[in-house]
Enzyme design. Sequence first.
Site, PDB file in Angstrom:
ATOM      1  N   CYS A  61      32.193  39.278  38.774  1.00 12.26           N
ATOM      2  CA  CYS A  61      33.123  38.488  37.950  1.00 12.26           C
ATOM      3  C   CYS A  61      32.494  38.096  36.625  1.00 12.26           C
ATOM      4  CB  CYS A  61      33.483  37.157  38.605  1.00 12.26           C
ATOM      5  SG  CYS A  61      34.408  37.234  40.102  1.00 12.26           S
ATOM      6  N   LYS A  63      43.798  43.335  47.494  1.00 11.70           N
ATOM      7  CA  LYS A  63      43.751  43.798  46.112  1.00 11.70           C
ATOM      8  C   LYS A  63      42.972  45.112  46.044  1.00 11.70           C
ATOM      9  CE  LYS A  63      41.939  42.648  41.566  1.00 11.70           C
ATOM     10  NZ  LYS A  63      40.771  42.120  40.888  1.00 11.70           N
ATOM     11  N   HIS A 100      41.313  52.656  38.140  1.00  8.58           N
ATOM     12  CA  HIS A 100      42.182  52.935  39.278  1.00  8.58           C
ATOM     13  C   HIS A 100      43.603  52.505  38.914  1.00  8.58           C
ATOM     14  CE1 HIS A 100      42.092  48.687  40.281  1.00  8.58           C
ATOM     15  NE2 HIS A 100      40.782  48.705  40.546  1.00  8.58           N
ATOM     16  N   CYS A 124      31.611  35.451  46.956  1.00  3.21           N
ATOM     17  CA  CYS A 124      32.560  35.318  45.849  1.00  3.21           C
ATOM     18  C   CYS A 124      33.991  35.434  46.382  1.00  3.21           C
ATOM     19  CB  CYS A 124      32.311  36.418  44.826  1.00  3.21           C
ATOM     20  SG  CYS A 124      33.707  36.671  43.731  1.00  3.21           S
ATOM     21  N   HIS A 155      44.280  49.003  37.291  1.00  5.04           N
ATOM     22  CA  HIS A 155      44.077  48.869  35.841  1.00  5.04           C
ATOM     23  C   HIS A 155      45.240  49.514  35.083  1.00  5.04           C
ATOM     24  CE1 HIS A 155      39.798  49.250  37.438  1.00  5.04           C
ATOM     25  NE2 HIS A 155      39.849  48.010  37.007  1.00  5.04           N
ATOM     26  N   LYS A 178      37.624  48.957  43.353  1.00  7.13           N
ATOM     27  CA  LYS A 178      36.607  49.991  43.452  1.00  7.13           C
ATOM     28  C   LYS A 178      35.480  49.502  44.369  1.00  7.13           C
ATOM     29  CE  LYS A 178      36.097  54.058  42.093  1.00  7.13           C
ATOM     30  NZ  LYS A 178      37.120  55.082  42.032  1.00  7.13           N
ATOM     31  N   HIS A 207      35.470  38.944  45.022  1.00  3.86           N
ATOM     32  CA  HIS A 207      34.830  40.214  45.393  1.00  3.86           C
ATOM     33  C   HIS A 207      34.268  40.247  46.811  1.00  3.86           C
ATOM     34  CE1 HIS A 207      34.953  40.472  40.981  1.00  3.86           C
ATOM     35  NE2 HIS A 207      35.162  41.739  41.225  1.00  3.86           N
ATOM     36  N   CYS A 258      28.426  35.151  40.285  1.00  2.51           N
ATOM     37  CA  CYS A 258      28.903  36.444  40.793  1.00  2.51           C
ATOM     38  C   CYS A 258      28.808  37.447  39.651  1.00  2.51           C
ATOM     39  CB  CYS A 258      30.340  36.364  41.313  1.00  2.51           C
ATOM     40  SG  CYS A 258      31.002  38.020  41.654  1.00  2.51           S
TER      41      CYS A 258
HETATM   42  N1  MSP Z   1      36.551  42.913  31.396  1.00  2.00           N
HETATM   43  C1  MSP Z   1      37.327  41.935  32.048  1.00  2.00           C
HETATM   44  C2  MSP Z   1      38.535  41.528  31.214  1.00  2.00           C
HETATM   45  C3  MSP Z   1      38.197  41.010  29.845  1.00  2.00           C
HETATM   46  S1  MSP Z   1      39.638  40.695  28.926  1.00  2.00           S
HETATM   47  C4  MSP Z   1      39.116  39.863  27.595  1.00  2.00           C
HETATM   48  C5  MSP Z   1      37.829  42.495  33.379  1.00  2.00           C
HETATM   49  N2  MSP Z   1      37.865  43.824  33.465  1.00  2.00           N
HETATM   50  S2  MSP Z   1      38.330  44.658  34.751  1.00  2.00           S
HETATM   51  O1  MSP Z   1      37.981  46.036  34.455  1.00  2.00           O
HETATM   52  O2  MSP Z   1      37.823  44.100  35.941  1.00  2.00           O
HETATM   53  O3  MSP Z   1      39.902  44.625  34.725  1.00  2.00           O
HETATM   54  C6  MSP Z   1      40.619  43.524  35.193  1.00  2.00           C
HETATM   55  C7  MSP Z   1      42.109  43.771  35.013  1.00  2.00           C
HETATM   56  O4  MSP Z   1      42.493  45.027  35.602  1.00  2.00           O
HETATM   57  C8  MSP Z   1      42.962  42.760  35.734  1.00  2.00           C
HETATM   58  O5  MSP Z   1      43.133  41.564  35.042  1.00  2.00           O
HETATM   59  C9  MSP Z   1      44.265  43.522  35.840  1.00  2.00           C
HETATM   60  O6  MSP Z   1      44.878  43.557  34.584  1.00  2.00           O
HETATM   61  C10 MSP Z   1      43.767  44.913  36.182  1.00  2.00           C
HETATM   62  N3  MSP Z   1      43.629  45.094  37.622  1.00  2.00           N
HETATM   63  C11 MSP Z   1      42.492  45.397  38.310  1.00  2.00           C
HETATM   64  N4  MSP Z   1      42.798  45.542  39.616  1.00  2.00           N
HETATM   65  C12 MSP Z   1      44.103  45.334  39.801  1.00  2.00           C
HETATM   66  C13 MSP Z   1      44.965  45.396  40.903  1.00  2.00           C
HETATM   67  N5  MSP Z   1      44.568  45.710  42.108  1.00  2.00           N
HETATM   68  N6  MSP Z   1      46.267  45.129  40.677  1.00  2.00           N
HETATM   69  C14 MSP Z   1      46.759  44.842  39.446  1.00  2.00           C
HETATM   70  N7  MSP Z   1      45.975  44.762  38.394  1.00  2.00           N
HETATM   71  C15 MSP Z   1      44.625  44.993  38.538  1.00  2.00           C
HETATM   72  O7  MSP Z   1      38.190  41.725  34.233  1.00  2.00           O
END
Ligand code: MSP
Length: 513
Positions: free
Chosen positions: A133, A298, A20, A147, A23, A301, A150, A130
């Site tokens: 996470c 935040k 989304h 959590c 990311h 998904k 989440h 969780c």
């Molecule tokens: N797989 C782990 C990260 C491992 S790194 C060694 C993870 N993945 S995740 O798919 O959940 O992605 C998390 C990251 O996505 C966040 O740290 C951030 O960079 C980004 N974001 C996810 N949602 C976000 C928002 N709503 N706003 C900004 N960034 C966001 O955690």
Amino acid sequence: MGSEVFYVTTPIYYPNDVPHIGHAYTTVATDVIARYRRLRGDETFFLTGTDEHGLKLQRAAEAQGVDPRTWVDRMEPRWREVWERLDVSNDDYIRTTEPRHEAAVSRLLLAVYENGRDDIYLGTYEGLYCVSCELYYAEDDLVDGNCPIHDRPVERMREENYFFRLSAYQDRLLEHYERNPDAVRPDIRRNEVLSLIKGGLQDFSVSRTSFDWGIPLPWDPKHVCYVWFDALTNYITAAGYGSDDGRFARTWPADVHFIGKDILRQHAVYWPAMLMAGGVEPPRQVWAHGYLLVGGEKMSKTKLTGIHPFELIDHFGVDSYRYYFLREVQFGQDGSFSWESMVDRHNADLANGLGNLASRVLAMIGSYFGGEVPEPGDPAAHAGRLPEVAVEVVRRLDQAMTGVAPTAGVAAIWDLVGEANRYLVQREPWAVSRNDGRRDELAGILYAAAETLRILAVLISPVMPRAAAALWSQLGVEELLPNQRLPDAAAWGGLRPGTPTARGEALFPRLEG
Ligand code: MSP
């Protein structure tokens, strides 16, 4: 000591869902910093990828009735296609299911296991987990029993695990952060990390036995490596850890790990301690930005508030997309996305600002000088403040981008757009054109405006590579594009008189709400 390569990373994303715009926010910001570094001539290595092991992935696969490998192979391209469409210029893409990564994880695990300090030991874990996470929580961390990130129920788990002796690293971590005040940015996150460390660190488990979708521990293969230990290691895998010592020495430590603030603890507490235990230098900097919010929360998904980047790219275009999030959300703070503000930014800054400047200047060069770049004459007489403002903007941009302040960097560029538009209004070339005796003056004004456009094309290129290329081709200098290096590329006078220009399509067509 110091690596020669500017090494920058995004988190690696869980491919159990599609991306989304949250990311994409991290990945685009990282891309802009990487492209800027290349533009200033720094050898750059930009890594992104997918985090494909762990219970969350295994369960998502089960829910689809397929084995985890089939599932990640099916989902991972959905991520790569978004980065390609967003013009993300990563130099490598890592999947944690690749053999090179398994080798690096095994090697780091062994380096820690065999460091002579008993930093990995066998114990029993019982706690509240969780799955979203992939983290254990203490009772106190929960919000209404759920959590805190989440807002979903946690699960009680008990299993025999190997533990990492994080508690032994409290002093070394504090010392590391005291010696390197910029190692966590921005300050609010640095303070958060310091208080986490000062509050006392608990050992965390680095293995699981209750499921098998992971990398087996080299000394006890009925355990698989904990997904965060596995995932964090990606940053050294791709730099050549254990496989290419020469490249590793040139590349590591990473200059900046970009992350969202949700995964600060893992990156700024676990990761440097794991590396210290394995005899590897910690990263230079962890930069934790804020959240993109929808309805004050935040975007996620899980909560069905995720917006897929394609929904916006289809309407606004890739460049406008990349520009909007950097400009609208002060990097480091939370920010809300709204369709209306995106339309406003697009129309005000891009269509009316830069786009209109380009089309006016190229149209006048077309009508008054047969489409050829006119003679500059004496810049002191004709260019107004443009050359000095350009120098100042280039300086501010460099300071902002090397200091990881992309919002300020983009704002600096738009000061030059504003200056150029004001300059045209003051000099009124359309009025000057009515007087044959003022032909040199007209040429000088339009040269200065076109030269400013050339400089702007260089400066915007990390943020809006497509518009930059279009502008270069309209100015008739596209063959120079790949060789631009700042600050030289912004030196006044780069455009040669007589160069044939072309009025192309509008860079940014105006959009209706
Ligand atoms: N797989 C782990 C990260 C491992 S790194 C060694 C993870 N993945 S995740 O798919 O959940 O992605 C998390 C990251 O996505 C966040 O740290 C951030 O960079 C980004 N974001 C996810 N949602 C976000 C928002 N709503 N706003 C900004 N960034 C966001 O955690």
